[in-house]
Design a protein around this motif. Structure first.
Motif, PDB file in Angstrom:
ATOM      1  N   THR A 252      -8.754   0.157   5.430  1.00  0.00           N
ATOM      2  CA  THR A 252      -9.784  -0.037   4.401  1.00  0.00           C
ATOM      3  C   THR A 252     -10.709   1.182   4.365  1.00  0.00           C
ATOM      4  O   THR A 252     -11.040   1.690   3.289  1.00  0.00           O
ATOM      5  CB  THR A 252     -10.601  -1.316   4.703  1.00  0.00           C
ATOM      6  N   ALA A 253     -11.099   1.647   5.553  1.00  0.00           N
ATOM      7  CA  ALA A 253     -11.975   2.817   5.616  1.00  0.00           C
ATOM      8  C   ALA A 253     -11.291   4.029   4.998  1.00  0.00           C
ATOM      9  O   ALA A 253     -11.926   4.815   4.273  1.00  0.00           O
ATOM     10  CB  ALA A 253     -12.348   3.094   7.069  1.00  0.00           C
ATOM     11  N   ALA A 254      -9.978   4.174   5.247  1.00  0.00           N
ATOM     12  CA  ALA A 254      -9.245   5.333   4.724  1.00  0.00           C
ATOM     13  C   ALA A 254      -9.223   5.301   3.191  1.00  0.00           C
ATOM     14  O   ALA A 254      -9.462   6.317   2.533  1.00  0.00           O
ATOM     15  CB  ALA A 254      -7.836   5.342   5.292  1.00  0.00           C
ATOM     16  N   HIS A 497      -8.955   4.038  18.455  1.00  0.00           N
ATOM     17  CA  HIS A 497      -9.576   4.544  17.228  1.00  0.00           C
ATOM     18  C   HIS A 497     -10.893   5.258  17.501  1.00  0.00           C
ATOM     19  O   HIS A 497     -11.374   6.008  16.658  1.00  0.00           O
ATOM     20  CB  HIS A 497      -9.790   3.395  16.233  1.00  0.00           C
ATOM     21  N   LEU A 498     -11.484   5.017  18.690  1.00  0.00           N
ATOM     22  CA  LEU A 498     -12.787   5.627  18.970  1.00  0.00           C
ATOM     23  C   LEU A 498     -12.690   7.065  19.463  1.00  0.00           C
ATOM     24  O   LEU A 498     -13.667   7.808  19.404  1.00  0.00           O
ATOM     25  CB  LEU A 498     -13.508   4.800  20.051  1.00  0.00           C
ATOM     26  N   MET A 499     -11.540   7.467  19.968  1.00  0.00           N
ATOM     27  CA  MET A 499     -11.484   8.722  20.715  1.00  0.00           C
ATOM     28  C   MET A 499     -11.373   9.991  19.882  1.00  0.00           C
ATOM     29  O   MET A 499     -11.835  11.046  20.323  1.00  0.00           O
ATOM     30  CB  MET A 499     -10.346   8.664  21.750  1.00  0.00           C
ATOM     31  N   PRO A 500     -10.774   9.977  18.668  1.00  0.00           N
ATOM     32  CA  PRO A 500     -10.783  11.203  17.862  1.00  0.00           C
ATOM     33  C   PRO A 500     -12.225  11.668  17.630  1.00  0.00           C
ATOM     34  O   PRO A 500     -13.110  10.862  17.366  1.00  0.00           O
ATOM     35  CB  PRO A 500     -10.115  10.790  16.550  1.00  0.00           C
ATOM     36  N   ALA A 540      -5.115   5.182  10.514  1.00  0.00           N
ATOM     37  CA  ALA A 540      -5.101   6.487   9.831  1.00  0.00           C
ATOM     38  C   ALA A 540      -3.844   7.267  10.213  1.00  0.00           C
ATOM     39  O   ALA A 540      -3.280   7.999   9.390  1.00  0.00           O
ATOM     40  CB  ALA A 540      -6.354   7.271  10.188  1.00  0.00           C
ATOM     41  N   VAL A 541      -3.392   7.119  11.452  1.00  0.00           N
ATOM     42  CA  VAL A 541      -2.191   7.835  11.903  1.00  0.00           C
ATOM     43  C   VAL A 541      -0.967   7.324  11.139  1.00  0.00           C
ATOM     44  O   VAL A 541      -0.156   8.105  10.625  1.00  0.00           O
ATOM     45  CB  VAL A 541      -2.005   7.672  13.425  1.00  0.00           C
ATOM     46  N   SER A 542      -0.846   6.000  11.045  1.00  0.00           N
ATOM     47  CA  SER A 542       0.302   5.426  10.339  1.00  0.00           C
ATOM     48  C   SER A 542       0.282   5.816   8.871  1.00  0.00           C
ATOM     49  O   SER A 542       1.327   6.144   8.281  1.00  0.00           O
ATOM     50  CB  SER A 542       0.294   3.900  10.458  1.00  0.00           C
ATOM     51  N   LEU A 543      -0.906   5.803   8.265  1.00  0.00           N
ATOM     52  CA  LEU A 543      -1.013   6.169   6.851  1.00  0.00           C
ATOM     53  C   LEU A 543      -0.660   7.642   6.656  1.00  0.00           C
ATOM     54  O   LEU A 543       0.068   8.008   5.721  1.00  0.00           O
ATOM     55  CB  LEU A 543      -2.435   5.909   6.343  1.00  0.00           C
ATOM     56  N   ALA A 544      -1.168   8.489   7.551  1.00  0.00           N
ATOM     57  CA  ALA A 544      -0.909   9.926   7.420  1.00  0.00           C
ATOM     58  C   ALA A 544       0.580  10.210   7.513  1.00  0.00           C
ATOM     59  O   ALA A 544       1.140  10.990   6.730  1.00  0.00           O
ATOM     60  CB  ALA A 544      -1.671  10.676   8.509  1.00  0.00           C
ATOM     61  N   ARG A 545       1.237   9.560   8.461  1.00  0.00           N
ATOM     62  CA  ARG A 545       2.683   9.810   8.651  1.00  0.00           C
ATOM     63  C   ARG A 545       3.487   9.273   7.464  1.00  0.00           C
ATOM     64  O   ARG A 545       4.511   9.838   7.098  1.00  0.00           O
ATOM     65  CB  ARG A 545       3.166   9.186   9.952  1.00  0.00           C
ATOM     66  N   ARG A 547       2.424   9.273   4.484  1.00  0.00           N
ATOM     67  CA  ARG A 547       2.160  10.179   3.355  1.00  0.00           C
ATOM     68  C   ARG A 547       2.982  11.457   3.478  1.00  0.00           C
ATOM     69  O   ARG A 547       3.509  11.974   2.515  1.00  0.00           O
ATOM     70  CB  ARG A 547       0.670  10.499   3.326  1.00  0.00           C
ATOM     71  N   HIS A 548       3.085  11.975   4.711  1.00  0.00           N
ATOM     72  CA  HIS A 548       3.887  13.185   4.931  1.00  0.00           C
ATOM     73  C   HIS A 548       4.146  13.285   6.435  1.00  0.00           C
ATOM     74  O   HIS A 548       3.204  13.150   7.218  1.00  0.00           O
ATOM     75  CB  HIS A 548       3.138  14.423   4.440  1.00  0.00           C
ATOM     76  N   PRO A 549       5.406  13.558   6.833  1.00  0.00           N
ATOM     77  CA  PRO A 549       5.685  13.603   8.274  1.00  0.00           C
ATOM     78  C   PRO A 549       4.866  14.668   8.998  1.00  0.00           C
ATOM     79  O   PRO A 549       4.640  14.565  10.202  1.00  0.00           O
ATOM     80  CB  PRO A 549       7.178  13.927   8.355  1.00  0.00           C
ATOM     81  N   GLY A 550       4.403  15.661   8.258  1.00  0.00           N
ATOM     82  CA  GLY A 550       3.624  16.727   8.902  1.00  0.00           C
ATOM     83  C   GLY A 550       2.129  16.521   8.801  1.00  0.00           C
ATOM     84  O   GLY A 550       1.357  17.411   9.136  1.00  0.00           O
ATOM     85  N   ASN A 551       1.733  15.344   8.336  1.00  0.00           N
ATOM     86  CA  ASN A 551       0.304  15.058   8.222  1.00  0.00           C
ATOM     87  C   ASN A 551      -0.179  14.468   9.547  1.00  0.00           C
ATOM     88  O   ASN A 551       0.213  13.369   9.929  1.00  0.00           O
ATOM     89  CB  ASN A 551       0.072  14.065   7.073  1.00  0.00           C
ATOM     90  N   THR A 552      -1.029  15.213  10.255  1.00  0.00           N
ATOM     91  CA  THR A 552      -1.463  14.753  11.585  1.00  0.00           C
ATOM     92  C   THR A 552      -2.919  14.286  11.576  1.00  0.00           C
ATOM     93  O   THR A 552      -3.619  14.424  12.577  1.00  0.00           O
ATOM     94  CB  THR A 552      -1.281  15.868  12.628  1.00  0.00           C
ATOM     95  N   ALA A 553      -3.340  13.727  10.462  1.00  0.00           N
ATOM     96  CA  ALA A 553      -4.707  13.180  10.417  1.00  0.00           C
ATOM     97  C   ALA A 553      -4.858  12.077  11.461  1.00  0.00           C
ATOM     98  O   ALA A 553      -3.910  11.341  11.748  1.00  0.00           O
ATOM     99  CB  ALA A 553      -4.993  12.628   9.027  1.00  0.00           C
ATOM    100  N   LEU A 554      -6.077  11.982  12.013  1.00  0.00           N
ATOM    101  CA  LEU A 554      -6.330  10.978  13.054  1.00  0.00           C
ATOM    102  C   LEU A 554      -7.320   9.898  12.614  1.00  0.00           C
ATOM    103  O   LEU A 554      -7.323   8.799  13.164  1.00  0.00           O
ATOM    104  CB  LEU A 554      -6.920  11.664  14.305  1.00  0.00           C
ATOM    105  N   THR A 555      -8.164  10.249  11.664  1.00  0.00           N
ATOM    106  CA  THR A 555      -9.231   9.320  11.280  1.00  0.00           C
ATOM    107  C   THR A 555      -9.198   9.115   9.768  1.00  0.00           C
ATOM    108  O   THR A 555      -8.609   9.924   9.038  1.00  0.00           O
ATOM    109  CB  THR A 555     -10.606   9.908  11.648  1.00  0.00           C
ATOM    110  N   PRO A 556      -9.843   8.055   9.268  1.00  0.00           N
ATOM    111  CA  PRO A 556      -9.928   7.869   7.822  1.00  0.00           C
ATOM    112  C   PRO A 556     -10.502   9.102   7.124  1.00  0.00           C
ATOM    113  O   PRO A 556     -10.032   9.506   6.069  1.00  0.00           O
ATOM    114  CB  PRO A 556     -10.858   6.655   7.682  1.00  0.00           C
ATOM    115  N   ALA A 557     -11.500   9.742   7.750  1.00  0.00           N
ATOM    116  CA  ALA A 557     -12.112  10.920   7.130  1.00  0.00           C
ATOM    117  C   ALA A 557     -11.096  12.056   7.039  1.00  0.00           C
ATOM    118  O   ALA A 557     -10.984  12.714   5.991  1.00  0.00           O
ATOM    119  CB  ALA A 557     -13.329  11.350   7.939  1.00  0.00           C
ATOM    120  N   GLU A 558     -10.354  12.287   8.096  1.00  0.00           N
ATOM    121  CA  GLU A 558      -9.337  13.353   8.067  1.00  0.00           C
ATOM    122  C   GLU A 558      -8.251  13.024   7.055  1.00  0.00           C
ATOM    123  O   GLU A 558      -7.752  13.907   6.352  1.00  0.00           O
ATOM    124  CB  GLU A 558      -8.702  13.522   9.452  1.00  0.00           C
ATOM    125  N   PHE A 559      -7.886  11.754   7.007  1.00  0.00           N
ATOM    126  CA  PHE A 559      -6.842  11.330   6.066  1.00  0.00           C
ATOM    127  C   PHE A 559      -7.273  11.667   4.644  1.00  0.00           C
ATOM    128  O   PHE A 559      -6.496  12.204   3.844  1.00  0.00           O
ATOM    129  CB  PHE A 559      -6.613   9.819   6.222  1.00  0.00           C
TER     130      PHE A 559
END
Lengths: 568, 285
Positions: A252-254, A497-500, A540-545, A547-559
């Motif tokens: 939802t945040a993403a 989810h807290l560590m990134p 965010a990790v599952s969504l990023a992957r 979207r693109h296998p090379g997308n290494t976003a970790l957080t909703p903001a990065e996504f």
């Protein structure tokens, strides 16, 4: 005509003994039979009190002042003894270990049935059915302490289900579980609700699982109901969540972040499946990999484990030839399911356990040769439960407790105490008894006491346990300040989810071995290994992957930052 | 994390499978012998037999070693007290005119100079130590080898009210949890630089006093949580309770009870009638 609700709270207010602040205030709430209700809210908002009111523990065991009426299955919970209400209400508490009262799995489940005088043959059949419902068949003769945390929580659920209550209340049932075990408990709730129509009330900070599981959610704020609605209605109300310090599901945040960037995403999904489906219609994205953090200066590691093995007296091999170097200035997060060896590893780093073979080094020197005082001066430790680390009658005395043994001048001691109190925002609470403070403040007292000793390395074991999102981030900000001074931080946590934004590096332990060790981004995106070790990467990790296998976003903001436009 | 209760819990054996009532009979019979026998040779033999019984019944050696380490200072104190100060009572028991000195402390030592450790007093000390250890070892022999459910059902069969039987069994479960709690708090203190082994007596006492606060609070929290759990599972100490597994004495249990009764009768009969087990200073039969 609509049947009467199973649970009905009418203008319920409650004050704990000696308290002037209501823990519950004018609560009006109905729960229909067969419904699954989520209870959300910041720490101290009244979630646990509400749960305990549903089975009569509040006010019958706790005392205090209770107003209004709480009816469950037509019985007033303030008037009917708790052991009578037990026929209708089962309860599962947060700590898996301390709510198990018997010495075998089957006797745990049988206990309530025996109390109600159910014939032995009927007990046998109900025990078997309850164990089957929670998938613990074949473990009937095991001691409950031999089960994993997730199995223990499922056993507590079986014990609550054995009486076939119409309502089961779960108070933070997954707070101490690894992500996979937590997912198992919520999956079980969905399964039992669907199969038997059992009504559930679940208080939890686990937004992702709540969104997947409940039919309706209420948000508590200082004992009042601040909002009520479907998970979609509640989790899509960003202003409400921010105001009430409730973390939305990562997905939802993403999508909220995407909307803020002008991406036409429609209503934000609240489940990962919904998010992945919505993403599919938006087309593929592009590779995203932000710059790696600057390398640490080479040199002798701050802490090192060399071929360390450890076997407990009962034969459990908890560490198996572990090699780990933690350079000075690193921020390391240690991950792994319950029982993977994380706590044992920490105990070796702290000198509380001696390795059966191998050795532990602090700045290149064997830890085994150092005195307790020396180790304490150089390594600061903050454990999961602050109450076990508080020994003194005032906040100031607690902060001064350890530094008195460091051989410092009175002036230096005073200066360190003042600095630690100020940095944790505790200066105006110095005269208070630490145990009179909130859970979050108690954790900060322990942190202040440890930081006053100015250690080279800070080791934290589940430091955000029992904290809401804001409290957890406040604690991690303190560790980040410490890290920015060039010092070393090691954190053990289940809350991935807290560590990134905090940790540089992650280590994954599985059955006493390190199975992954690398940059946080790389480890989180090693999804196959993460799931094989019972860890679930953030949404965010599952969504990023996806979207693109090379997308290494970790957080909703990065996504959202990595979006690059629809179909990019 | 390893827990004290997992250290204490033993393996499945023929003795562990006996009904708790049979084990209580063993407890009573061996206690009678331990109390009746003042002969240090018999006392030591009984202690060794009880320790062997513990091992054979499935009590873990690590647990017995823990008991030995905890008890060692107290046993040493008992031995020294009797060796140095038990004079007139052992002279009455032996009929000797004077005790046999084994070692004496030089007269020049302040406070204790001139004290004599006697053979008779020392042997009586051995007898007392053996009694204490035997009685102590009977607890793990009977309790740690029994499923607490069986303790409850057996006590109920012996007409102990259910709420008392349950409280007894719960205490057994609670004690190891308390020990774990103390261990965790002491660890937390060590990590702030407090190593009790490096401290003087007064500082040690002050440090232990500080352990009490979190331990008591932790214990109270656990006790309150257990009360919530018990009541929410319908526990009220009521009569009319049923049991998934009832207490069954069986042939083996009956045989053990009869054997224990015969043994206790023989011990008392021989002690009174033939002075078997009376105190003696004879080191060899």
């Amino acid at each position: 005509m609509e049947p009467p609700p199973l649970v009905s709270l009418e203008k319920v207010s409650y004050l704990y003994p000696g308290s002037q602040r209501p823990a519950l205030l004018n609560i009006d709430l109905r729960v229909r039979a067969g419904e699954v209700l989520g209870v959300l809210g910041a720490s101290g908002s009244g979630k646990t009190t509400l749960c305990l009111a549903l089975n009569g523990t509040v006010p019958q065991l706790y005392g205090g002042r209770f107003f209004g009426r709480c009816l469950v299955a037509g019985l007033d919970t303030a008037d009917h003894p708790i052991h009578e209400l037990a026929r209708h209400v089962g309860i599962v508490l947060q700590d898996p270990g301390s709510q198990l009262v018997a010495v075998s799995v089957e006797s745990e489940v049988a206990f309530a049935l025996e109390n109600f005088g159910v014939p032995a043959a009927e007990i046998r059949s109900r025990v078997d059915a309850a164990l089957a419902a929670v998938h613990l068949e074949g473990l009937a003769s095991k001691h409950p302490h031999e089960l994993s945390g997730g199995q223990q929580q499922r056993l507590a659920l079986a014990a609550a289900l054995a009486l076939r209550p119409s309502l089961v209340v779960l108070d933070e049932p997954t707070a101490q579980l690894d992500p996979q075990a937590a997912a198992e408990v919520f999956a079980l709730v969905r399964e039992i609700n669907a199969a038997h129509g059992t009504t559930f009330v679940i208080a939890s900070h686990a937004s992702e699982e709540i969104a997947e599981t409940v039919h309706r959610a209420v948000v508590l704020s200082a004992g009042r109901i601040a909002a009520e609605g479907t998970p979609e209605e509640v989790f899509r109300d960003a202003a409400l969540l921010e105001r009430e310090r409730v973390r939305p599901p990562g997905v939802t945040a993403a999508f909220e972040r995407l909307r803020q960037r002008g991406v036409p995403v429609g209503p934000a999904p609240v489940t990962l499946a919904g998010g992945l489906s919505a993403l599919a219609s938006l087309g593929l994205g592009q590779a995203y990999r932000p710059a790696d953090p600057p390398p640490l200066r080479p040199g002798t590691p701050a802490l090192a484990l060399r071929q360390v093995s450890h076997t407990y007296p009962d034969g459990t091999r908890s560490l198996d030839r572990v090699d780990l170097e933690v350079p000075a200035g690193d921020y390391l997060v240690v991950l792994g399911q319950n029982g993977s060896g994380k706590s044992t590893l920490l105990k070796h780093l702290l000198g509380l356990l001696r390795p059966a073979s191998g050795r532990v080094e602090l700045n290149g020197q064997p830890l085994a040769g150092m005195s307790v005082r020396e180790v304490a001066r150089r390594i600061g430790y903050v454990g999961q439960n602050p109450d076990r680390q508080i020994f003194n009658p005032t906040v100031q005395a607690e902060v001064a407790f350890g530094i008195g043994r460091l051989g410092l001048s009175a002036g230096e001691q005073e200066s360190r105490i003042e600095s630690a109190l100020a940095s944790l925002g505790l200066s105006d609470r110095r005269g208070a008894h630490p145990l009179s403070l909130s859970t979050g403040d108690r954790a900060r007292v322990v942190l202040a006491a440890v930081l006053a000793m100015e250690p080279e390395v800070l080791v934290l074991d589940e430091p955000t346990h029992g904290q809401d999102e804001a409290g957890a981030r406040a604690i991690l900000e303190v560790t980040a300040d410490f890290h920015r001074k060039g010092r070393t931080v090691i954190v053990v946590t289940h809350q991935l989810h807290l560590m990134p934004g905090f940790a540089r590096r992650a280590v994954v332990l599985d059955q006493g071995r390190i199975v992954a060790d690398g940059r946080l981004r790389d480890v989180y995106h090693n999804v196959v290994l993460m799931r094989a070790t019972h860890l679930e990467p953030p949404h965010a990790v599952s969504l990023a992957r996806a979207r693109h296998p090379g997308n290494t976003a970790l957080t909703p903001a990065e996504f959202a930052d990595a979006w690059g436009g629809p179909g990019a | 994390m390893i827990r004290v209760d997992s250290l204490a819990r033993g393996r499945d054996t023929a003795f562990s499978r006996l009904d708790f009532r049979a084990k209580l009979a063993v407890f009573a019979a061996v206690s009678v012998a331990a109390v009746a026998w003042d002969d240090p040779r018999l006392g030591v033999l009984l202690t060794l037999a009880t320790a062997a019984g513990c091992l054979g019944a499935g009590v873990k050696p690590a647990y017995l070693w823990l008991v030995a380490r905890v008890m060692a200072p107290f046993l040493l104190l008992l031995l020294l007290t009797h060796g140095f100060f038990n004079v007139q009572p052992v002279l009455r028991l032996t009929g000797h005119a004077r005790v046999t000195p084994l070692l004496s402390i030089p007269a020049s030592w302040p406070g204790v100079g001139g004290l004599v450790f006697s053979l008779e007093g020392g042997l009586y000390g051995v007898n007392v130590c053996a009694k204490a250890l035997t009685l102590l070892l009977l607890v793990p022999l009977c309790v740690l080898t029994t499923d607490p459910n069986n303790i409850v059902t057996a006590l109920v069969r012996l007409r102990v009210p259910y709420r008392f039987a349950f409280a007894f069994a719960s205490t057994l479960r609670f004690f190891p949890l308390l020990m774990d709690e103390i261990g965790l708090v002491i660890d937390a203190q060590r990590l702030r630089g407090f190593a009790v082994e490096e401290m003087g007596v007064l500082e040690r006492v002050r440090t232990y006093a500080k352990v009490a606060v979190p331990v008591i609070l932790g214990a109270m929290f656990r006790a309150q949580q257990i009360e919530v759990v018990l009541q929410s599972r319908g526990f009220s100490g009521q009569s009319g309770r049923t049991y998934l597994r009832d207490s069954v004495l069986g042939r083996a249990g009956t045989a053990v009870i009869v054997g224990s009764a015969v043994f206790a009768t023989l011990v008392v009969g021989l002690r009174v009638g033939a002075h078997v087990g009376a105190f003696t200073t004879a080191l060899l039969p």
